[in-house]
Design an enzyme around this catalytic site. Sequence first.
Site, PDB file in Angstrom:
ATOM      1  N   SER A  25       0.819  -1.220   0.000  1.00 33.54           N
ATOM      2  CA  SER A  25       0.000   0.000   0.000  1.00 33.54           C
ATOM      3  C   SER A  25       0.846   1.260   0.000  1.00 33.54           C
ATOM      4  CB  SER A  25      -0.881   0.065   1.254  1.00 33.54           C
ATOM      5  OG  SER A  25      -1.690  -1.048   1.338  1.00 33.54           O
ATOM      6  N   HIS A  55      -4.061   0.893  -5.012  1.00 30.91           N
ATOM      7  CA  HIS A  55      -3.350  -0.223  -5.633  1.00 30.91           C
ATOM      8  C   HIS A  55      -3.643  -0.215  -7.123  1.00 30.91           C
ATOM      9  CE1 HIS A  55      -2.227  -2.547  -2.009  1.00 30.91           C
ATOM     10  NE2 HIS A  55      -3.243  -1.898  -1.493  1.00 30.91           N
ATOM     11  N   HIS A  77      -5.464  -9.195  -1.597  1.00 30.58           N
ATOM     12  CA  HIS A  77      -5.509  -9.542  -0.169  1.00 30.58           C
ATOM     13  C   HIS A  77      -6.579 -10.594   0.114  1.00 30.58           C
ATOM     14  CE1 HIS A  77      -3.688  -5.491  -0.203  1.00 30.58           C
ATOM     15  NE2 HIS A  77      -3.035  -5.886   0.865  1.00 30.58           N
ATOM     16  N   TYR A  79      -8.514 -10.426   2.626  1.00 34.94           N
ATOM     17  CA  TYR A  79      -9.743  -9.756   3.102  1.00 34.94           C
ATOM     18  C   TYR A  79     -10.651  -9.291   1.969  1.00 34.94           C
ATOM     19  CZ  TYR A  79      -7.061  -5.402   2.340  1.00 34.94           C
ATOM     20  OH  TYR A  79      -6.309  -4.399   1.801  1.00 34.94           O
ATOM     21  N   GLU A  80     -10.133  -9.316   0.734  1.00 39.84           N
ATOM     22  CA  GLU A  80     -10.988  -8.940  -0.398  1.00 39.84           C
ATOM     23  C   GLU A  80     -11.940 -10.071  -0.767  1.00 39.84           C
ATOM     24  OE1 GLU A  80      -8.675  -6.531  -3.568  1.00 39.84           O
ATOM     25  OE2 GLU A  80      -7.144  -7.497  -2.355  1.00 39.84           O
ATOM     26  N   ALA A 107       2.614  -2.188   4.224  1.00 41.41           N
ATOM     27  CA  ALA A 107       2.373  -1.152   5.226  1.00 41.41           C
ATOM     28  C   ALA A 107       1.939  -1.887   6.484  1.00 41.41           C
ATOM     29  CB  ALA A 107       1.269  -0.217   4.755  1.00 41.41           C
ATOM     30  N   MET A 205      -1.900  -7.059   7.268  1.00 41.31           N
ATOM     31  CA  MET A 205      -2.924  -7.949   6.697  1.00 41.31           C
ATOM     32  C   MET A 205      -2.451  -8.626   5.408  1.00 41.31           C
ATOM     33  SD  MET A 205      -6.097  -5.296   7.011  1.00 41.31           S
ATOM     34  CE  MET A 205      -6.318  -4.266   8.483  1.00 41.31           C
ATOM     35  N   SER A 206      -1.145  -8.753   5.246  1.00 40.17           N
ATOM     36  CA  SER A 206      -0.657  -9.329   3.981  1.00 40.17           C
ATOM     37  C   SER A 206       0.643 -10.083   4.219  1.00 40.17           C
ATOM     38  CB  SER A 206      -0.423  -8.203   2.968  1.00 40.17           C
ATOM     39  OG  SER A 206       0.666  -7.392   3.372  1.00 40.17           O
ATOM     40  N   ASN A 229       1.611   3.604  11.127  1.00 38.37           N
ATOM     41  CA  ASN A 229       0.801   4.103  12.244  1.00 38.37           C
ATOM     42  C   ASN A 229       1.174   3.348  13.512  1.00 38.37           C
ATOM     43  OD1 ASN A 229      -0.733   1.912  10.546  1.00 38.37           O
ATOM     44  ND2 ASN A 229      -1.445   1.682  12.652  1.00 38.37           N
ATOM     45  N   HIS A 241      -7.588   4.299   6.960  1.00 40.37           N
ATOM     46  CA  HIS A 241      -6.813   3.880   5.787  1.00 40.37           C
ATOM     47  C   HIS A 241      -6.071   5.079   5.197  1.00 40.37           C
ATOM     48  CE1 HIS A 241      -5.613   1.466   2.384  1.00 40.37           C
ATOM     49  NE2 HIS A 241      -6.274   2.222   1.527  1.00 40.37           N
TER      50      HIS A 241
HETATM   51  N1  HPA Z   1      -3.134  -3.040  11.563  1.00 42.72           N
HETATM   52  C1  HPA Z   1      -3.255  -3.920  10.546  1.00 42.72           C
HETATM   53  N2  HPA Z   1      -2.851  -3.675   9.325  1.00 42.72           N
HETATM   54  C2  HPA Z   1      -2.267  -2.501   9.076  1.00 42.72           C
HETATM   55  C3  HPA Z   1      -2.093  -1.529  10.083  1.00 42.72           C
HETATM   56  C4  HPA Z   1      -2.553  -1.816  11.400  1.00 42.72           C
HETATM   57  O1  HPA Z   1      -2.437  -1.012  12.348  1.00 42.72           O
HETATM   58  N3  HPA Z   1      -1.471  -0.470   9.491  1.00 42.72           N
HETATM   59  C5  HPA Z   1      -1.270  -0.793   8.192  1.00 42.72           C
HETATM   60  N4  HPA Z   1      -1.747  -2.020   7.932  1.00 42.72           N
END
Ligand code: HPA
Length: 267
Positions: A25, A55, A77, A79-80, A107, A205-206, A229, A241
Amino acid sequence: MENTIAFLNEKTNNFKPEIGIILGSGLGELADEYCDFAVPYNEIPGFVKSTVKGHKGRLVFAEINGKKVVLMQGRNHYYEGHSMQEITFPVKVMKALGVKTLILTNAAGAVNESFSPSDLMIITDHINYMGANPLVGANDETFGERFPDMTEVYKKYLIEIAEKCAQKLGIDIQKGIYWANSGPSYETPAEINMVRTLGADAVGMSTVPEAIVANWCGLNILGISCITNSASSITGEKLSHEEVIEAANNAKTKFKSLILEIVRNIS
Ligand code: HPA
């Protein structure tokens, strides 16, 4: 698979990459700057379309610093709603194209409280908490064995190269363990406390499905997270996001120069 390889060979004039890079990302810019051939995922037999904002969804072939590289600009992903097998199909394609080294990027949220947004973290190991494994199902022995060893998924010699490159460029680099959740919801404060207690430094998540498949089929893996973050509960701030994409944007110049230097130094 034969279909896919024949299709790509035709589109790219038989380009034979030795390095693969999956861009996470907000980190896809490298594939805009270096692009000899670009093939959108939705044209490639066996690929699924990426649905995430930010993306691009294309496979890019380019010569970078004297190396032949294939880049995934954006990834699919779990989650998609795609299956584990679908999201890791591109890794098998890279292997079949001749790739030896795979650089996985993403990310991620910081769990380790000494990390700050825009830090880069070399992944030393991972914890798969996605609740699924891409190797479930019949094993294709042409790629790898049924019960693959996982003691050194992220190769020590590649970690050393990445550290040396960062040092040379004057980039402070973190190292740590990446924890993968399925998403798409971010974590609760209680979940982040658990993740920290169990020894992870960053959460995302990847990456883990791709690392499992790449390790299985014998690719040498390097993983780099861009910390975007502080994970839930550390600051008490809400997470969006947009914030993730913005932090990745802030880190992208440093991220790009590091990747370019690593590519130069991988033999
Ligand atoms: N959690 C999960 N996935 C993420 C995060 C997070 O804080 N930041 C970027 N991808």
